[in-house]
Scaffold this active site. Structure first.
Site, PDB file in Angstrom:
ATOM      1  N   ASN A 145       0.877  -1.163   0.000  1.00 14.23           N
ATOM      2  CA  ASN A 145       0.000   0.000   0.000  1.00 14.23           C
ATOM      3  C   ASN A 145       0.922   1.223   0.000  1.00 14.23           C
ATOM      4  O   ASN A 145       1.413   1.636   1.043  1.00 14.23           O
ATOM      5  CB  ASN A 145      -0.872  -0.059   1.265  1.00 14.23           C
ATOM      6  CG  ASN A 145      -1.772   1.136   1.419  1.00 14.23           C
ATOM      7  OD1 ASN A 145      -1.757   2.057   0.608  1.00 14.23           O
ATOM      8  ND2 ASN A 145      -2.559   1.132   2.486  1.00 14.23           N
ATOM      9  N   ARG A 154      -2.434  -1.778  -3.534  1.00 10.86           N
ATOM     10  CA  ARG A 154      -3.572  -0.888  -3.356  1.00 10.86           C
ATOM     11  C   ARG A 154      -3.435   0.252  -4.369  1.00 10.86           C
ATOM     12  O   ARG A 154      -2.399   0.901  -4.450  1.00 10.86           O
ATOM     13  CB  ARG A 154      -3.563  -0.324  -1.947  1.00 10.86           C
ATOM     14  CG  ARG A 154      -4.753   0.547  -1.679  1.00 10.86           C
ATOM     15  CD  ARG A 154      -4.767   0.934  -0.234  1.00 10.86           C
ATOM     16  NE  ARG A 154      -5.946   1.692   0.095  1.00 10.86           N
ATOM     17  CZ  ARG A 154      -6.253   2.042   1.339  1.00 10.86           C
ATOM     18  NH1 ARG A 154      -5.461   1.667   2.310  1.00 10.86           N
ATOM     19  NH2 ARG A 154      -7.326   2.730   1.580  1.00 10.86           N
ATOM     20  N   HIS A 207     -12.095   4.265   0.110  1.00 13.45           N
ATOM     21  CA  HIS A 207     -12.151   3.342   1.257  1.00 13.45           C
ATOM     22  C   HIS A 207     -12.885   2.053   0.899  1.00 13.45           C
ATOM     23  O   HIS A 207     -13.404   1.358   1.778  1.00 13.45           O
ATOM     24  CB  HIS A 207     -12.859   3.986   2.483  1.00 13.45           C
ATOM     25  CG  HIS A 207     -12.034   5.021   3.184  1.00 13.45           C
ATOM     26  ND1 HIS A 207     -12.570   6.168   3.705  1.00 13.45           N
ATOM     27  CD2 HIS A 207     -10.715   5.066   3.444  1.00 13.45           C
ATOM     28  CE1 HIS A 207     -11.611   6.899   4.251  1.00 13.45           C
ATOM     29  NE2 HIS A 207     -10.469   6.243   4.101  1.00 13.45           N
ATOM     30  N   ARG A 244      -8.449  17.246   6.571  1.00 12.35           N
ATOM     31  CA  ARG A 244      -9.224  17.691   5.395  1.00 12.35           C
ATOM     32  C   ARG A 244     -10.577  18.255   5.806  1.00 12.35           C
ATOM     33  O   ARG A 244     -11.168  17.785   6.775  1.00 12.35           O
ATOM     34  CB  ARG A 244      -9.466  16.505   4.441  1.00 12.35           C
ATOM     35  CG  ARG A 244      -8.211  16.006   3.765  1.00 12.35           C
ATOM     36  CD  ARG A 244      -8.476  14.716   2.996  1.00 12.35           C
ATOM     37  NE  ARG A 244      -7.612  13.649   3.474  1.00 12.35           N
ATOM     38  CZ  ARG A 244      -7.756  12.364   3.171  1.00 12.35           C
ATOM     39  NH1 ARG A 244      -8.744  11.968   2.389  1.00 12.35           N
ATOM     40  NH2 ARG A 244      -6.921  11.472   3.653  1.00 12.35           N
ATOM     41  N   GLU A 303      -7.678  -3.701   5.559  1.00 13.09           N
ATOM     42  CA  GLU A 303      -7.606  -3.512   4.105  1.00 13.09           C
ATOM     43  C   GLU A 303      -6.553  -4.432   3.479  1.00 13.09           C
ATOM     44  O   GLU A 303      -6.727  -4.898   2.350  1.00 13.09           O
ATOM     45  CB  GLU A 303      -7.296  -2.040   3.798  1.00 13.09           C
ATOM     46  CG  GLU A 303      -8.491  -1.150   4.117  1.00 13.09           C
ATOM     47  CD  GLU A 303      -8.118   0.262   4.515  1.00 13.09           C
ATOM     48  OE1 GLU A 303      -7.271   0.434   5.432  1.00 13.09           O
ATOM     49  OE2 GLU A 303      -8.679   1.198   3.943  1.00 13.09           O
TER      50      GLU A 303
END
Ligand code: ADP
Length: 391
Positions: A11, A93, A181, A241, A377
């Site tokens: 990832n 990923r 996600h 964010r 993940e």
């Protein structure tokens, strides 16, 4: 003795490379090693541990470390610690699969070109994902490399959820709500299907609340709406964010106030959210501990925004059968879960304070179960790699 088969999943982010390596035990991936290189581009630090949590590496890489050097460090560790295993495939990923990719896919020249063409849609992430792929392909030229897309799970969204209210040619040009996600939501959907098939067959909202944060409405295991959109900037506020913001504010910053584009970009991506609002940190633990007025306002705004999205997503689902909290904040912050679930009794949601405080697997005592689940993940990617190999 023949070498045991192993899977490696990578990832690659802008300045980090996370990885996990699995050996295959009766076709089930068993995690053996995991870790990360942080600070790529500057002072890179490599840490790794085995399945029991025992440290296997704490190293500093020579400066300036590249993604290729980070991949080399991971492979060096695999050679030392999993010497009896042979890597048979690598999962990657990839943040953006664009409109076409609704499933993981084996990387070939065509797919690589496709992923390059999507860089303008995810300029902050996609180039780093591709750098990780390049580096790993150079080390493992003879094994399949599988791209696992963060957007793929949301390709089941109906058109109404995917489009913006723009003239249709923008949609055709790829300006639409992709959602992210996806690997986490897919893992949660599968976990639920295994543990509570009745709930998984119904209407579920999953809240992935980590540094990046979003929610997803899942109907019978498929995404039908999500809070992130064209980019991972949309939706609820995050560590740094803004989440959704009136686009008029951005026009005002750029036009009336004359802020340079780079400064606005920095403000929206890294100077806002919990960190910007609290003035303390992006880490909820530090904000909760601070106890200042500004810190508690940041937390209560975050909770309000998540609650509002739960209401909106429940409307897209036509009701709610379960709410699942996951990722760092979702799995650990009892205070934020309680704040989010205030006023949700109309959806059958009430929390049991003791179970919530204990981060118990079920934290509700109302008619709609509220669950806390760990997301993984990397494991989702390992499962995808196996599925693509089997196909
Ligand atoms: P990432 O999106 O980087 O994978 P995580 O899912 O690990 O992030 O979530 C990271 C966030 O989770 C941290 O920034 C922190 O705010 C929050 N977090 C982790 N542990 C706790 C805790 N015990 N209490 C409150 N918040 C926590």
């Amino acid at each position: 003795m023949p070498a045991r088969a192993a899977l490696l999943v990578l990832n690659a982010g802008s300045s980090s490379l996370k990885f996990a390596a699995y050996t295959l035990e009766s076709a089930i991936p068993r995690e053996r090693i995991a870790g990360q290189v942080e600070g790529i581009g500057a002072h890179a630090r490599f840490t790794a541990h085995d399945a029991t949590g025992t440290s296997l590496a704490t190293e500093t890489l020579p400066e300036p470390a590249t993604h290729a050097a980070a991949v080399a460090a991971v492979i060096g560790l695999l050679e030392r610690s999993l010497a009896a295993a042979r890597v048979i495939a690598v999962g990657h990923r990839v943040v953006h699969g664009g409109p076409r990719h609704a499933a993981p896919a084996q990387i070939d020249t065509q797919l690589l070109a496709d992923l390059q063409s999507l860089i303008p849609l995810a300029p902050l992430h996609q180039p780093h994902n591709l750098a990780g792929i390049d580096a790993a392909m150079a080390h493992f030229p003879d094994v399949p490399h599988i791209a696992c897309f963060d957007t793929a799970f949301h390709r089941t969204q109906p058109w109404e959820a995917e489009t913006f209210a723009l003239p249709p040619h923008f949609y055709e040009q790829g300006i639409r709500r992709y959602g992210f996600h996806g690997l986490s939501y897919e893992f949660i959907a599968r976990t639920l299907a295994a543990q509570h098939p009745d709930l998984a067959a119904g209407r579920v909202i999953a809240a992935h609340l980590g540094n990046g944060a979003s929610l997803c409405a899942i109907q019978a295991g498929r995404s039908i709406a999500t809070t992130m959109g064209f980019t991972a900037l949309d939706g609820i506020p995050m560590g740094t964010r803004t989440g959704s913001i009136d686009p008029g504010v951005i026009l005002h910053l750029l036009g009336t106030m004359g802020m340079p584009l780079a400064e606005v970009t920095r403000l929206l991506y890294s100077g806002s959210g919990l960190k910007g609002m609290s003035g303390i940190s992006q880490d909820v633990r530090e904000i909760e501990a601070a106890g200042t007025e500004q810190a508690s306002r940041a937390l209560s705004h975050f909770a309000w925004r998540v609650r509002r999205e739960i209401g909106a997503l429940a409307a897209t689902l036509g009701g709610l059968d379960a709410l699942v909290f996951t990722a760092g904040i979702g799995e650990h912050s009892a205070r934020l879960r309680a704040a989010i679930c205030e006023n949700l009794a109309f959806l059958g949601i009430t929390l049991d304070p003791a179970r919530n405080a204990a981060n118990a697997p079920t934290i509700s005592n109302g008619t709609t179960p509220v669950l806390v689940r760990h997301t993984d993940e990397e494991r989702m990617m390992a499962l995808h790699v196996l599925e693509v190999l089997a196909a």
